[in-house]
Design a protein around this motif. Sequence first.
Motif, PDB file in Angstrom:
ATOM      1  N   PHE A  45       0.829  -1.201   0.000  1.00 33.95           N
ATOM      2  CA  PHE A  45       0.000   0.000   0.000  1.00 33.95           C
ATOM      3  C   PHE A  45       0.868   1.257   0.000  1.00 33.95           C
ATOM      4  O   PHE A  45       0.592   2.218  -0.734  1.00 33.95           O
ATOM      5  CB  PHE A  45      -0.917  -0.011   1.217  1.00 33.95           C
ATOM      6  CG  PHE A  45      -1.980   1.039   1.209  1.00 33.95           C
ATOM      7  CD1 PHE A  45      -3.190   0.825   0.553  1.00 33.95           C
ATOM      8  CD2 PHE A  45      -1.789   2.247   1.854  1.00 33.95           C
ATOM      9  CE1 PHE A  45      -4.181   1.794   0.532  1.00 33.95           C
ATOM     10  CE2 PHE A  45      -2.778   3.229   1.843  1.00 33.95           C
ATOM     11  CZ  PHE A  45      -3.972   2.996   1.187  1.00 33.95           C
ATOM     12  N   ALA A  46       1.937   1.267   0.812  1.00 36.50           N
ATOM     13  CA  ALA A  46       2.818   2.429   0.877  1.00 36.50           C
ATOM     14  C   ALA A  46       3.536   2.658  -0.455  1.00 36.50           C
ATOM     15  O   ALA A  46       3.643   3.801  -0.928  1.00 36.50           O
ATOM     16  CB  ALA A  46       3.829   2.240   2.009  1.00 36.50           C
ATOM     17  N   ALA A  47       4.035   1.572  -1.060  1.00 35.79           N
ATOM     18  CA  ALA A  47       4.707   1.709  -2.355  1.00 35.79           C
ATOM     19  C   ALA A  47       3.740   2.178  -3.430  1.00 35.79           C
ATOM     20  O   ALA A  47       4.087   3.025  -4.276  1.00 35.79           O
ATOM     21  CB  ALA A  47       5.341   0.376  -2.756  1.00 35.79           C
ATOM     22  N   LEU A  48       2.516   1.656  -3.401  1.00 34.38           N
ATOM     23  CA  LEU A  48       1.497   2.104  -4.350  1.00 34.38           C
ATOM     24  C   LEU A  48       1.195   3.588  -4.181  1.00 34.38           C
ATOM     25  O   LEU A  48       0.992   4.318  -5.170  1.00 34.38           O
ATOM     26  CB  LEU A  48       0.206   1.307  -4.173  1.00 34.38           C
ATOM     27  CG  LEU A  48       0.040  -0.002  -4.940  1.00 34.38           C
ATOM     28  CD1 LEU A  48      -1.315  -0.608  -4.643  1.00 34.38           C
ATOM     29  CD2 LEU A  48       0.209   0.213  -6.447  1.00 34.38           C
ATOM     30  N   ALA A  49       1.153   4.055  -2.932  1.00 31.34           N
ATOM     31  CA  ALA A  49       0.876   5.467  -2.685  1.00 31.34           C
ATOM     32  C   ALA A  49       1.954   6.345  -3.303  1.00 31.34           C
ATOM     33  O   ALA A  49       1.660   7.403  -3.885  1.00 31.34           O
ATOM     34  CB  ALA A  49       0.764   5.721  -1.178  1.00 31.34           C
ATOM     35  N   LYS A  56       0.485  11.343 -10.625  1.00 29.81           N
ATOM     36  CA  LYS A  56      -0.321  12.572 -10.658  1.00 29.81           C
ATOM     37  C   LYS A  56       0.526  13.823 -10.821  1.00 29.81           C
ATOM     38  O   LYS A  56       0.020  14.948 -10.758  1.00 29.81           O
ATOM     39  CB  LYS A  56      -1.152  12.678  -9.377  1.00 29.81           C
ATOM     40  CG  LYS A  56      -2.154  11.549  -9.195  1.00 29.81           C
ATOM     41  CD  LYS A  56      -2.957  11.721  -7.926  1.00 29.81           C
ATOM     42  CE  LYS A  56      -3.908  10.548  -7.698  1.00 29.81           C
ATOM     43  NZ  LYS A  56      -4.895  10.401  -8.780  1.00 29.81           N
ATOM     44  N   GLY A  57       1.834  13.642 -11.006  1.00 28.59           N
ATOM     45  CA  GLY A  57       2.715  14.779 -11.248  1.00 28.59           C
ATOM     46  C   GLY A  57       3.508  15.228 -10.035  1.00 28.59           C
ATOM     47  O   GLY A  57       4.245  16.216 -10.114  1.00 28.59           O
ATOM     48  N   TRP A  58       3.390  14.537  -8.925  1.00 30.29           N
ATOM     49  CA  TRP A  58       4.153  14.925  -7.751  1.00 30.29           C
ATOM     50  C   TRP A  58       5.618  14.542  -7.928  1.00 30.29           C
ATOM     51  O   TRP A  58       5.929  13.470  -8.453  1.00 30.29           O
ATOM     52  CB  TRP A  58       3.618  14.215  -6.508  1.00 30.29           C
ATOM     53  CG  TRP A  58       2.247  14.635  -6.063  1.00 30.29           C
ATOM     54  CD1 TRP A  58       1.186  14.976  -6.847  1.00 30.29           C
ATOM     55  CD2 TRP A  58       1.774  14.725  -4.712  1.00 30.29           C
ATOM     56  NE1 TRP A  58       0.095  15.269  -6.090  1.00 30.29           N
ATOM     57  CE2 TRP A  58       0.419  15.127  -4.764  1.00 30.29           C
ATOM     58  CE3 TRP A  58       2.346  14.495  -3.474  1.00 30.29           C
ATOM     59  CZ2 TRP A  58      -0.350  15.307  -3.625  1.00 30.29           C
ATOM     60  CZ3 TRP A  58       1.591  14.675  -2.327  1.00 30.29           C
ATOM     61  CH2 TRP A  58       0.254  15.091  -2.405  1.00 30.29           C
ATOM     62  N   PRO A  59       6.562  15.385  -7.492  1.00 27.80           N
ATOM     63  CA  PRO A  59       7.963  14.954  -7.474  1.00 27.80           C
ATOM     64  C   PRO A  59       8.159  13.859  -6.435  1.00 27.80           C
ATOM     65  O   PRO A  59       7.354  13.711  -5.516  1.00 27.80           O
ATOM     66  CB  PRO A  59       8.728  16.229  -7.092  1.00 27.80           C
ATOM     67  CG  PRO A  59       7.723  17.096  -6.409  1.00 27.80           C
ATOM     68  CD  PRO A  59       6.397  16.785  -7.038  1.00 27.80           C
ATOM     69  N   ILE A  65       6.657  12.005   1.061  1.00 27.85           N
ATOM     70  CA  ILE A  65       6.038  12.666   2.204  1.00 27.85           C
ATOM     71  C   ILE A  65       4.528  12.419   2.206  1.00 27.85           C
ATOM     72  O   ILE A  65       3.916  12.140   3.240  1.00 27.85           O
ATOM     73  CB  ILE A  65       6.345  14.180   2.189  1.00 27.85           C
ATOM     74  CG1 ILE A  65       7.846  14.410   2.382  1.00 27.85           C
ATOM     75  CG2 ILE A  65       5.551  14.911   3.275  1.00 27.85           C
ATOM     76  CD1 ILE A  65       8.269  15.862   2.256  1.00 27.85           C
ATOM     77  N   GLY A  66       3.920  12.514   1.022  1.00 27.36           N
ATOM     78  CA  GLY A  66       2.489  12.265   0.917  1.00 27.36           C
ATOM     79  C   GLY A  66       2.133  10.836   1.284  1.00 27.36           C
ATOM     80  O   GLY A  66       1.121  10.587   1.955  1.00 27.36           O
ATOM     81  N   ALA A  67       2.978   9.877   0.859  1.00 28.11           N
ATOM     82  CA  ALA A  67       2.730   8.474   1.196  1.00 28.11           C
ATOM     83  C   ALA A  67       2.844   8.253   2.699  1.00 28.11           C
ATOM     84  O   ALA A  67       2.076   7.468   3.283  1.00 28.11           O
ATOM     85  CB  ALA A  67       3.715   7.573   0.453  1.00 28.11           C
TER      86      ALA A  67
END
Length: 304
Positions: A45-49, A56-59, A65-67
């Motif tokens: 789940f963490a790797a998928l996040a 979605k374009g996030w660096p 950090i988002g994950a």
Amino acid sequence: MQFFFEVTLSGLLSGLMYSLVALGFVLIYKASGVFNFAQGAMVYFAALAVVGLMDKGWPMWAAIIGAFAVMVGVAVATERLVLRKLVNQPPITLFMATIGLAFFLEGLGPMLFGSEVRAINLGIVDEPIASVMDSFGIGISKFDLFASGMVIGLVLLLALFFQKTKVGRALRAVADDHQAALSLGIPLRHIWVIVWGVAGFVALVAGLLWGSRNGVQFALTMTALKALPVLILGGFTSIPGAIAGGLIIGVSEKLAEIYIPPVMQDLFGGNFGGIEGWFPYVFALLFLLVRPEGLFGERHIDRV
């Protein structure tokens, strides 16, 4: 002799990767006394996040950090919706709850972030270090060395957390007796959120490293099975034991792959993905006959 040393070193580095997965199990077990069957699903789940947010374009740094924020959210939701209602219940009840959590995360992750196989590029190439190869003739992978450094640093940080901080001591108290911890004023709900959040962070690091090597795919959930022999050898409550068990499994697996004849490998484990699919479990089974509590576990002696 040089070849033997190279195989052993490769096994040690691989073993640290196994230890990283085992750490998540140890953290949950130390705080709640239950085996967290969902740890492999948390790695997936963490790797998928991470890859989902990058799509979605996030660096990458922002996606990591988002994950982590997503994993903290999983920790909070797990405490409020599952653990809070199971305080003082038998360990088997909590174990069954983690099985349900594992299936939930395995379904939720692809629904939110997609199920196609994707790669994580950490910028570390999986190739031998040229200077070491030229000087000693030994192939040490740059990625293995980087991953080992990450694992060692994380273990040292967790050891200091459990031994030197007030929260770490509270975690050990909760693991010993939930009711006694509550009577002493230890906020059980907050403690469980913290430990599941830390386990989520460990799952994120494991997901990044294993996802970088093998790609982010459902097979990452099976990394949890690799941790079982490690836990048996090291003990379910010991962070040093997770490291020692991982090193032993890693080295023995590599040596067995080289020195056990291929005919015997196919005979005993032809249907289980080769020697890597069965040898760690056979090794752990034999170890159980000698020391069931693990290298760093507490020995329990029943007296009549």
